[in-house]
Enzyme design. Structure first.
Site, short mmCIF file in Angstrom:
data_model
loop_
_atom_site.label_atom_id
_atom_site.label_comp_id
_atom_site.label_asym_id
_atom_site.label_seq_id
_atom_site.Cartn_x
_atom_site.Cartn_y
_atom_site.Cartn_z
N GLU A 220 29.66 -10.07 28.90
CA GLU A 220 28.58 -11.01 28.59
C GLU A 220 28.56 -12.18 29.57
O GLU A 220 27.49 -12.62 30.00
CB GLU A 220 28.70 -11.53 27.15
CG GLU A 220 28.61 -10.46 26.08
CD GLU A 220 27.41 -9.55 26.24
OE1 GLU A 220 26.39 -9.96 26.80
OE2 GLU A 220 27.49 -8.39 25.81
N HIS B 184 26.95 -11.22 32.79
CA HIS B 184 25.49 -11.12 32.75
C HIS B 184 24.81 -12.37 33.31
O HIS B 184 23.68 -12.31 33.79
CB HIS B 184 25.01 -10.89 31.31
CG HIS B 184 24.84 -9.44 30.97
ND1 HIS B 184 24.12 -8.56 31.75
CD2 HIS B 184 25.29 -8.72 29.91
CE1 HIS B 184 24.14 -7.36 31.20
NE2 HIS B 184 24.85 -7.43 30.08
#
Length: 819
Positions: free
Chosen positions: A657, A660
């Site tokens: 995450e 990202h």
């Protein structure tokens, strides 16, 4: 991690869940973004997706651009995909107890089978005793006591061993080595198109929520929690739903103005039907309209419009007829069946539904593929409503937007962000040149497919026929309670989350997770220092962005405050006696919430996933990463597991995450969540060269002779690779501070090897060929096998610890590396 859908907040999230009814659970979640089976009663609501999730919960019609705004580990469908589940855990438990009691019956009454079972049990006991002796011997030969023999270590070692296929050389195919045993022991459950770790955990979470809602002593001071129970019970009342049959939807169609397929219709009411279906009931024919943070001014919400309007998961299903002919035939049969169930004459319905399908095919032809929409700078267009009117004159935009966002005071200077400029131009031309009866049939079909999942079992049976062709699922044995839990999660998910968190969440997990995120952030920033291709100025800004990433763990605080929670759902009336009406009311309620967001700034502390969701996500407009309570459990994380497994599980999720924020789309946003250029040209060019390597790498991988789309999956592949690297470096830093940890027994693996094995076994998965085909066309994540193989083949650390020679499949010699 894993999603293709737009950001969902506490209130805005309530509103977005409604946009496609009960979600497109029919699609399997597969992301950090997970994948699950098809969603039975919920499949109709998958409609109009031109793209999603993992693994997902919101309106797929919003298109890929808006999908990226909520980038998950696995498809958001995780929760959805698993909704059709196995038999109730209760029945499994009862069955086990019955069998045990029968086995312990009187000796004289035993059959030959029972004697065989006795012998098998005796042999198993001897083997287990032998294992214990072997472990004792191993421990006695281990004078420094470097083997962990706690109950937790023995249990997890056993599970890891069961999943392995030791006959496979890990340097040839690490996925098969890590998951071969798991695949043999996990045949695809009936009614599922995929089965994996995410599904299994979601099933467990659903069982917990079932007991909470069905508890005879349920008593809550929260009106929102009480509404949750009422909604759930209304969904369980199958006799009432069967008694009503198609009547609720027929009455709704008549109220809107009729449908040429089932009777007379008002020929002059195109705009009225469009406004009602889209504004009141949140369907999305032709396009989708929503309110969300402005990508270039992230501290304010703005009206946004994007392409939409397809029922099947991807435009390719309509356009590649050679490959997908069976799906198109099944879809037409489904359309005709629903039309006749609502009162249409079969031959006339057949002819008119063919016209609707032809219109959808034309829409598919002008829909821009998701892999061509990854550069948001290029597809972002801000204009006034007046300019939008000039762009697409077939729609009275001021009338439409004023209705959808009533009672706000709007005029034609109101700013709007358009993500499908050319698409909207062509849709406008299409509306002007298409017969009004076909337009009306198509718009009403959008409403019908959305509401069908709230009707009786005849509509469910019609769905199952389509699901079998589309996803390869056989008739589902999903218990009704499981479907209803999923529906409740979609509509009152944060109130349901309040019950779930209070019953299950260990508050210590939040503090531990925050510590791990800090360690992984430090490791990622350390990687930035070693990048020779990045200039100093870009590196400095990148570090500032990494430092500014806001993390949220477990659940939003408001769900434990009764007044705040009740305020979120204030205005949503729920009756225990009318499931269909509850769904209608929810769509209308969510539309009002959407309008209410326009004049408010985005709230950083609002969430896009419910706490019970088995997933995680990154949101670039807030530069935040979120890890719901649902994923903070084994095999991703357990307090008594070796750190190697926790870093290989939830640690890689966290790294995924965080990465990202720097993938091919996330890198376009600054630390404040604004879409603006902040890279120096030399670094940007070097970044693009490195991502091209990864595109070409994944393009070569095939599933059932179909190639992965390396461009479509680029963002997730960057996140997988960067996440693994950051988590491994964080684990090494932990070892330097704390020393080597004890090894798990019987595996014969170092803890460094265990880290990579733990990562791989998270992705053990089985699926139907049809589901794999659908994933290749729609999923922004690579298939599970190649999330493992592709990532580890790029890891120098993996090759070193498994002694994979250069030139072996898992150490090809050339490594694609971005972060």
């Amino acid at each position: 991690m894993v999603s293709r859908r737009r950001h969902r907040t506490a209130q805005d999230g309530v509103q977005e869940a409604a946009q496609d009814g009960v979600q497109d659970a029919a699609q399997d979640s597969t992301g950090w973004c997970p994948g699950g089976g098809t969603g039975q009663l919920r499949m109709v609501s998958m409609a109009m997706s031109s793209t999603t999730a993992q693994d997902g919960v919101q309106e797929p019609a919003q298109g890929v651009m808006s999908d990226y705004k909520h980038t998950t580990l696995q498809d958001d469908d995780t929760a959805d995909g698993t909704r059709d589940g196995n038999a109730s855990p209760d029945s499994v438990e009862v069955g086990f107890r019955k069998g045990r009691a029968y086995f312990l019956g009187p000796l004289g009454a035993r059959t030959q089978l029972e004697l065989v079972l006795c012998l098998v049990s005796l042999l198993l006991a001897i083997l287990l005793f032998g294992c214990v002796i072997a472990l004792g011997v191993q421990y006695s030969k281990d004078p420094s006591h470097t083997t962990c023999l706690t109950e937790a270590c023995i249990t997890v070692a056993s599970k890891i061993l069961e999943a392995l296929d030791r006959e496979v050389n890990p340097c040839n195919d690490f996925y098969q080595y890590a998951c071969g045993g798991w695949i043999k022991r996990n045949p695809l459950p009936d009614g599922r198109s995929r089965w994996n770790t995410f599904n299994s955990i979601w099933d467990q979470n659903q069982a917990i929520m079932k007991h909470l809602l069905e508890n005879a002593t349920f008593n809550s001071s929260s009106e929102a929690e009480t509404k949750t129970r009422r909604f759930y019970l209304s969904c369980l009342k199958e006799p009432k739903i069967e008694e009503l049959g198609a009547k609720p939807l027929i009455e709704l169609i008549d109220k809107i103005g009729g449908w040429n397929i089932t009777g007379s219709w008002n020929r002059g009411n195109f705009m009225e039907v469009l406004k009602t279906i889209s504004g009141t009931y949140r369907a999305s024919p032709f396009f989708s309209l929503y309110v969300s943070a402005d990508s270039k001014s992230s501290n304010s919400n703005i009206i946004q419009v994007d392409q939409s309007g397809l029922f099947l998961p991807s435009r390719d299903y309509y356009l590649n007829k050679t490959t997908n002919d069976k799906v198109l035939m099944a879809y037409l049969d489904y359309m005709v069946e629903l039309g006749t169930l609502l009162g249409g004459e079969r031959s006339s319905t057949q002819e008119q539904m063919k016209q609707v399908l032809e219109l959808e095919t034309t829409l598919a032809n002008i829909t821009v593929p998701q892999d061509e929409r990854r550069d948001e700078e290029k597809i972002y267009h801000k204009m006034s409503v007046a300019e939008l009117q000039f762009l697409a004159p077939a729609i009275d935009w001021m009338d439409y937007i004023s209705f959808a966002l009533s009672p706000l005071d709007l005029n034609d200077t109101e700013p709007v962000v358009i993500y499908g400029k050319e698409y909207l131009q062509q849709v406008s031309d299409l509306i002007n040149t298409t017969d009004k009866s076909i337009l009306n049939n198509y718009m009403m079909w959008n409403l019908v497919q959305k509401m069908a999942s709230s009707l009786d079992s005849r509509f469910e049976t019609a769905q199952e026929k389509l699901l079998e062709v589309l996803y390869g699922t056989k008739k589902s044995c999903t218990p009704r309670w499981q479907t209803c839990i999923s529906n409740t999660d979609d509509t009152l998910g944060f109130a349901l989350g309040s019950l779930f968190v209070k019953a299950t969440f260990d508050k210590d997990s939040k503090e531990i997770a925050e510590g791990m995120i800090s360690e992984i952030r430090t490791a990622f920033e350390g990687t930035l220092d070693r990048l020779h291709w990045m200039d100093d100025q870009t590196r400095r800004v990148a570090k500032e962005k990494a430092d500014a990433i806001y993390d949220m763990i477990g659940f939003p605080d408001f769900i434990l405050d009764t007044k705040e929670l009740d305020d979120v759902y204030d205005g949503y009336d729920v009756s225990e006696d009318s499931f269909f009406q509850n769904m209608l009311s929810f769509y209308n309620f969510s539309a009002k919430l959407m309008a209410d967001q326009l004049r408010k700034p985005p709230n950083r502390d609002q969430w896009s996933m419910t706490p019970q969701t088995v997933n995680a996500y990154y949101l670039p407009t807030k530069n935040e990463i979120v890890f719901p309570a649902g994923i903070l459990q084994a095999p991703f994380y357990a307090p008594k597991h070796p750190k190697a497994l926790n870093f290989g599980g939830i640690g890689v999720v966290m790294g995924h995450e965080l990465t990202h924020a720097f993938d091919d789309q996330g890198r376009e946003y600054d630390k404040e969540g604004n879409l603006r250029p902040w890279w120096q040209n030399s670094s940007l060019e070097a970044f693009k060269n490195r991502t091209e390597c990864m595109v070409e790498q994944y393009n070569k991988y095939t599933v059932n002779s179909e190639h992965i789309n390396g461009k479509q999956t680029l963002g997730e592949n960057i996140a997988d690779n960067g996440g693994l690297k950051a988590a491994y470096h964080a684990y090494k830093s932990w070892l330097r501070l704390n020393g080597e940890e004890k090894r798990l027994p019987a595996l014969g693996l170092s803890n460094h090897q265990l880290f990579f094995l733990g990562f791989a076994q998270v992705w053990c998965s089985v699926h139907t060929p049809e589901s794999a085909h659908e994933g290749l066309m729609t999923d922004p994540h690579s298939p599970a096998k190649f999330r493992v193989i592709g990532t580890l083949a790029n890891s120098v650390d993996f090759a070193e610890h498994f002694n994979c020679p250069v030139g072996s499949p898992m150490n090809p010699g050339e490594h694609c590396e971005v972060w």
